[in-house]
Design a protein around this motif. Structure first.
Motif, short mmCIF file in Angstrom:
data_model
loop_
_atom_site.label_atom_id
_atom_site.label_comp_id
_atom_site.label_asym_id
_atom_site.label_seq_id
_atom_site.Cartn_x
_atom_site.Cartn_y
_atom_site.Cartn_z
N PRO A 1 52.13 38.29 27.43
CA PRO A 1 50.89 37.55 26.95
C PRO A 1 50.17 37.17 28.28
O PRO A 1 49.95 35.73 28.24
N PHE A 2 49.98 37.73 29.11
CA PHE A 2 49.29 37.25 30.40
C PHE A 2 47.70 37.79 30.47
O PHE A 2 47.17 38.67 29.89
N CYS A 3 46.94 37.02 31.09
CA CYS A 3 45.78 37.36 31.40
C CYS A 3 45.68 38.45 32.80
O CYS A 3 46.89 38.55 33.16
N SER A 4 44.63 39.08 32.92
CA SER A 4 44.77 40.14 34.09
C SER A 4 45.21 39.60 35.64
O SER A 4 46.14 39.99 36.13
N CYS A 5 44.84 38.24 35.56
CA CYS A 5 45.20 37.60 37.10
C CYS A 5 46.65 37.11 37.06
O CYS A 5 47.54 37.13 38.07
N SER A 6 47.44 36.81 35.81
CA SER A 6 48.56 36.41 35.67
C SER A 6 49.58 37.57 35.76
O SER A 6 50.54 37.52 36.15
N SER A 7 48.90 38.90 35.59
CA SER A 7 49.66 40.19 35.60
C SER A 7 50.11 40.30 36.95
O SER A 7 50.72 41.40 37.27
N ILE A 8 49.05 40.22 37.89
CA ILE A 8 49.07 40.61 39.07
C ILE A 8 50.24 40.47 39.93
O ILE A 8 51.09 41.11 40.69
N PRO A 9 50.90 39.16 39.90
CA PRO A 9 52.15 38.87 40.77
C PRO A 9 53.48 39.71 40.08
O PRO A 9 54.25 40.03 40.93
N PHE B 1 51.59 49.18 33.42
CA PHE B 1 51.44 47.96 33.18
C PHE B 1 50.53 46.91 33.44
O PHE B 1 50.27 46.03 32.46
N LEU B 2 49.88 46.93 34.43
CA LEU B 2 48.97 46.10 35.14
C LEU B 2 47.46 46.23 33.97
O LEU B 2 46.89 45.24 33.60
N ILE B 3 47.24 47.56 33.61
CA ILE B 3 46.24 47.65 32.45
C ILE B 3 46.60 47.09 31.22
O ILE B 3 45.86 46.64 30.42
N SER B 4 47.65 47.50 30.85
CA SER B 4 48.16 47.23 29.37
C SER B 4 48.57 45.66 29.12
O SER B 4 48.08 45.20 28.12
N SER B 5 48.92 44.84 30.25
CA SER B 5 49.60 43.66 29.93
C SER B 5 48.15 42.68 29.37
O SER B 5 48.51 41.98 28.43
N PRO B 6 47.05 42.70 30.25
CA PRO B 6 46.08 41.84 29.60
C PRO B 6 45.34 42.39 28.53
O PRO B 6 44.58 41.58 27.68
N LEU B 7 45.32 43.75 28.24
CA LEU B 7 44.29 44.30 27.33
C LEU B 7 45.05 44.20 26.06
O LEU B 7 44.25 44.30 25.12
#
Length: 335
Positions: free
Chosen positions: A99-107, A125-131
């Motif tokens: 349950p991360f926003c896009s910025c939190s998913s980058i790390p 993963f990066l697209i799906s995580s915040p979306l």
């Protein structure tokens, strides 16, 4: 059975009891006219804010409990077992439990890339995580209905899988900044958490996420209240109406400079749809805010080079536009 499900949906997700309670407090005790613009706006704001925070806290706690079984190292090992299209699907699915926003998913994206996972999988993963996350399904169902919520999840996952696959096949691994590949990959021993540990972890996740998103929720609900009760419907539909071909591109462009997660954009989407804006237009706005926010693109630029950033942005933008046009054309199926 359908009546029971409908009652549970209204009381647990839509929280009709909360709406009635807020109406009682504002009208019967405070003497506020709920049919006036001010009264309707105050009711909308209090009801939506309280409802979102209750749902958010409960859902993040439950999701974090599940997530405690999948720490980053274990997630990396799971993803590392698969290759090709199946790995992209798994990467997108694992993004739904973060349950991360896009910025939190980058790390996490950096960690997965440094560990040697295929670039396409990490981008899925990066697209799906915040979306798309499990909480967004429940939140969408509480505001719209289950068919819209599930359809949103499906198209979000498709976008993540297709986007990651296209990026993987573009052969642009050399467009990731060199320091990412030079980061050490640390193997951590599996840690067994007790129920108490998982409860503490889940509680801390709730506090951390609520602390980070509460301003965006208040702003989003505030904007939604203004749209819902103060902006004339003909003004909104003249710009973003279902009959305007440019409504989806306009909503996408408007959403990109913003920074919020899905919980902050849902009240705005709810108000827009209530004013006659197409379902696809509202979903395109939500997706642009969550997947293509300007702050997240700036952060991503620090770890990937411009050609790869342009490709990522172009693929996601085209995907959002196609999804928006599709949902506008078949919205009658979800009403």
């Amino acid at each position: 059975m359908s009546n029971t499900f409908g009652w549970l949906n209204d009381q647990l997700l839509r929280m009709q009891w909360l709406s009635d309670l807020v109406s009682y407090l504002l009208h019967d005790l405070a003497g506020l006219d709920l049919n006036s613009r001010v009264g309707a706006s105050v009711h909308f704001f209090i009801y939506d804010v309280v409802k979102i925070f209750i749902l958010l806290s409960v859902l993040i706690f439950l999701i974090s409990w599940v997530q405690s079984h999948f720490p980053p190292e274990r997630t990396r090992r799971i993803l590392g077992r698969y290759n090709g299209f199946g790995a992209n699907i798994l990467g997108a699915l694992l993004g739904t439990i973060t349950p991360f926003c896009s910025c939190s998913s980058i790390p996490l994206f950096i960690g997965f890339t440094a560990a040697g996972l295929p670039l396409g999988v990490t981008f899925s993963f990066l697209i799906s995580s915040p979306l798309v996350d499990l909480a967004s399904v429940i939140m969408l169902a509480s505001i719209f209905n289950w068919s819209i919520a599930l359809a949103y999840v499906v198209v979000g996952l498709v976008l993540a899988v297709v986007g990651g696959t296209l990026i993987g096949r573009a052969g642009m691994a050399n467009q990731v900044e060199s320091f990412v590949y030079q980061m050490p990959s640390i193997e951590l021993e599996a840690q067994t958490m007790s129920r108490r540990d998982r409860a503490i972890f889940s509680r801390d996740q709730v506090l951390d996420i609520v602390k980070r998103v509460w301003p965006y929720i208040l702003i989003g609900v505030g904007i939604g209240a203004v749209i819902h009760n103060w902006l004339p419907e003909d003004v909104i539909t003249s710009v973003l109406g279902q009959d305007k071909w440019w409504s989806v591109p306009a909503a996408t462009v408007i959403g990109i400079p913003m920074y919020a997660d899905i919980f902050g954009t849902l009240p705005i989407a709810e108000a827009l749809v209530g004013k006659g804006v197409g379902l696809g237009t509202a979903l395109a706005f939500m997706m642009a805010v969550t997947a293509l926010s300007l702050p997240s693109l700036i952060m991503l630029k620090r770890v990937i080079k411009m050609p790869l950033l342009i490709l990522f942005t172009a693929i996601v933008t085209v995907g959002i536009l196609l999804i928006g046009f599709l949902f506008n054309s078949i919205a009658y199926l979800f009403v």
